[in-house]
Design an enzyme around this catalytic site. Structure first.
Site, PDB file in Angstrom:
ATOM      1  CD  GLU A 111      31.026  53.601  -8.554  1.00 30.79           C
ATOM      2  OE1 GLU A 111      31.446  54.009  -9.467  1.00 30.79           O
ATOM      3  OE2 GLU A 111      29.761  53.828  -8.397  1.00 30.79           O
ATOM      4  CD  GLU A 131      30.542  58.644  -9.563  1.00 33.34           C
ATOM      5  OE1 GLU A 131      30.643  59.524  -8.431  1.00 33.34           O
ATOM      6  OE2 GLU A 131      31.073  57.664  -9.813  1.00 33.34           O
TER       7      GLU A 131
HETATM    8  C1  HXC Z   1      39.216  59.966 -18.708  1.00 32.61           C
HETATM    9  C2  HXC Z   1      40.765  60.712 -17.407  1.00 32.61           C
HETATM   10  C3  HXC Z   1      40.159  60.513 -16.491  1.00 32.61           C
HETATM   11  C4  HXC Z   1      38.826  60.076 -16.344  1.00 32.61           C
HETATM   12  C5  HXC Z   1      42.078  61.410 -15.561  1.00 32.61           C
HETATM   13  N1  HXC Z   1      42.143  61.360 -17.220  1.00 32.61           N
HETATM   14  N2  HXC Z   1      40.722  60.915 -15.224  1.00 32.61           N
HETATM   15  N3  HXC Z   1      40.419  60.398 -18.627  1.00 32.61           N
HETATM   16  N4  HXC Z   1      38.335  59.593 -17.496  1.00 32.61           N
HETATM   17  N5  HXC Z   1      38.122  59.563 -15.129  1.00 32.61           N
HETATM   18  C6  HXC Z   1      43.007  61.645 -17.923  1.00 32.61           C
HETATM   19  C7  HXC Z   1      42.940  63.129 -18.245  1.00 32.61           C
HETATM   20  O1  HXC Z   1      42.239  63.480 -19.221  1.00 32.61           O
HETATM   21  C8  HXC Z   1      44.491  63.434 -18.636  1.00 32.61           C
HETATM   22  O2  HXC Z   1      44.591  62.971 -19.866  1.00 32.61           O
HETATM   23  C9  HXC Z   1      45.100  62.431 -17.468  1.00 32.61           C
HETATM   24  O3  HXC Z   1      44.447  61.479 -17.340  1.00 32.61           O
HETATM   25  C10 HXC Z   1      46.181  63.093 -16.714  1.00 32.61           C
HETATM   26  O4  HXC Z   1      44.976  63.748 -16.016  1.00 32.61           O
HETATM   27  P1  HXC Z   1      44.987  65.184 -15.440  1.00 32.61           P
HETATM   28  O5  HXC Z   1      43.637  65.781 -15.341  1.00 32.61           O
HETATM   29  O6  HXC Z   1      45.813  65.870 -16.418  1.00 32.61           O
HETATM   30  O7  HXC Z   1      45.778  64.968 -14.022  1.00 32.61           O
HETATM   31  P2  HXC Z   1      45.558  66.185 -12.784  1.00 32.61           P
HETATM   32  O8  HXC Z   1      45.461  67.586 -13.429  1.00 32.61           O
HETATM   33  O9  HXC Z   1      46.772  65.781 -11.747  1.00 32.61           O
HETATM   34  O10 HXC Z   1      44.312  65.854 -12.212  1.00 32.61           O
HETATM   35  C11 HXC Z   1      43.873  64.449 -11.747  1.00 32.61           C
HETATM   36  C12 HXC Z   1      42.478  64.215 -11.301  1.00 32.61           C
HETATM   37  C13 HXC Z   1      41.629  64.569 -12.509  1.00 32.61           C
HETATM   38  C14 HXC Z   1      41.970  65.369 -10.034  1.00 32.61           C
HETATM   39  C15 HXC Z   1      42.080  62.977 -10.927  1.00 32.61           C
HETATM   40  O11 HXC Z   1      42.162  63.846 -13.644  1.00 32.61           O
HETATM   41  C16 HXC Z   1      40.350  64.479 -12.467  1.00 32.61           C
HETATM   42  O12 HXC Z   1      39.544  65.161 -11.936  1.00 32.61           O
HETATM   43  N6  HXC Z   1      39.782  63.141 -13.159  1.00 32.61           N
HETATM   44  C17 HXC Z   1      38.559  62.840 -13.317  1.00 32.61           C
HETATM   45  C18 HXC Z   1      37.908  62.298 -11.940  1.00 32.61           C
HETATM   46  C19 HXC Z   1      36.601  61.891 -11.863  1.00 32.61           C
HETATM   47  O13 HXC Z   1      35.767  62.862 -12.150  1.00 32.61           O
HETATM   48  N7  HXC Z   1      36.166  60.613 -11.878  1.00 32.61           N
HETATM   49  C20 HXC Z   1      34.700  60.218 -11.873  1.00 32.61           C
HETATM   50  C21 HXC Z   1      34.436  59.814 -13.287  1.00 32.61           C
HETATM   51  S1  HXC Z   1      32.598  59.162 -13.214  1.00 32.61           S
HETATM   52  P3  HXC Z   1      45.329  63.937 -21.126  1.00 32.61           P
HETATM   53  O14 HXC Z   1      45.286  63.296 -22.275  1.00 32.61           O
HETATM   54  O15 HXC Z   1      44.939  65.223 -21.123  1.00 32.61           O
HETATM   55  O16 HXC Z   1      46.700  63.770 -20.579  1.00 32.61           O
HETATM   56  C22 HXC Z   1      32.678  57.702 -12.940  1.00 32.61           C
HETATM   57  C23 HXC Z   1      31.464  56.897 -13.162  1.00 32.61           C
HETATM   58  C24 HXC Z   1      31.398  55.553 -12.442  1.00 32.61           C
HETATM   59  O17 HXC Z   1      33.414  57.173 -12.639  1.00 32.61           O
HETATM   60  C25 HXC Z   1      30.345  54.889 -13.177  1.00 32.61           C
HETATM   61  C26 HXC Z   1      30.114  54.682 -14.378  1.00 32.61           C
HETATM   62  C27 HXC Z   1      28.846  53.734 -14.847  1.00 32.61           C
END
Ligand code: HXC
Length: 258
Positions: A111, A131
């Protein structure tokens, strides 16, 4: 702690979301700092802004899921509004913006890139709106901007399935304008930014306003938007400088932004 950094290189600003330990995830503090940095931009100097993420792995991996996990309905709505207001400020910044997408651009990260005028991606970039797999809708403008950028059918497919796509597919559907090897991305983004900065700044801003404002109204009204902005260029020194130089068959003087 600076979660958002700004580097100014002559007429180009490079804004970096800097929270690499969480893949640059957007919590409310990051979003507030983004707002402050956008407010602080010196628009008398800057002619293009590049937005990117710190580290090798992520542009922005989304809004901060840990912070969002316990929100109430009212808090969720307020968090969406916080992001929407700041992203709208970015989208309506008078100068052009380029997202240099250097890795994961998921949820709020996708976004953020869509609130920029142009998206350039590294070959390692991954885009998506995950999401609905988390029990929420996109909340920082994704349901609105993606449909406008790539068409309603494709946007619905990607948002309903929560399917991530890699850079080549993002290019093929027009979500990004170009894909570069990761090590070349920033140089290419700066090359494009400098090319934009070399054009008449007031005219470039007027083009951005004409395109953005014109798309919100019907064609007759949109053409009036263009006519007004086109006319306003004739009050600028840059127009006189460039057109006089053309007529006199010489190179124009550098543009002075007035
Ligand atoms: C909080 C996050 C994060 C997120 C990654 N991290 N994405 N923390 N929010 N969106 C953190 C992890 O917890 C981790 O912290 C560190 O970053 C490294 O991430 P990993 O997961 O260990 O890395 P990897 O295994 O390489 O996987 C990468 C990834 C995965 C595929 C990108 O992190 C992932 O799926 N992230 C979430 C992506 C997502 O769903 N985004 C949309 C969110 S909803 P630690 O402390 O464990 O090292 C959204 C809504 C927007 O954006 C609108 C809101 C109003």
């Amino acid at each position: 702690m600076a979660f958002v950094e700004l580097e100014v290189k002559e007429h180009i600003g490079v804004l970096t979301i800097n929270r690499p330990e969480a893949l640059n995830a957007l919590n409310d503090e990051v979003i507030r700092q983004l707002d402050q940095v956008l407010d602080s931009l010196d628009l008398s100097v800057l002619r293009c802004l590049i937005v990117t993420g710190a580290g090798q792995k992520a542009f922005v991996a989304g809004a901060d899921i840990a912070q969002m996990s316990g929100l109430t309905k009212a808090e969720g709505e307020a968090f969406g509004k916080l992001g929407n207001d700041v992203f709208r400020k970015l989208e309506t910044l008078p100068i052009p913006t380029i997202a240099a997408v250097n890795g994961f651009a998921l949820g709020g990260g996708c976004e953020l890139s869509m609130a920029c005028d142009i998206r350039l991606a590294s070959d390692a970039a991954v885009f998506g709106q995950p999401e609905v797999g988390l029990g929420i809708t996109p909340g920082f403008g994704g349901t609105q901007r993606m449909a406008r950028l790539i068409g309603m059918g494709k946007a619905k497919e990607l948002i309903y399935t929560a399917r991530n796509i890699k850079a080549p597919e993002a290019l093929s559907i027009g979500l990004v304008q170009a894909v570069y090897p990761a090590e070349e991305l920033m140089a290419e983004a700066e090359k494009m930014a400098n090319r934009i900065a070399g054009n008449a700044p007031i005219a470039v801003r007027a083009c951005k306003k004409a395109i953005n404002d014109g798309l919100q109204v019907d064609m007759d009204a949109a053409l009036v938007v263009e006519e007004k902005l086109f006319g306003s260029c004739f009050e600028t020194k840059d127009q006189t400088n460039a057109m006089t130089a053309f007529v006199e068959k010489r190179k124009h003087d550098p543009f002075v932004n007035c």
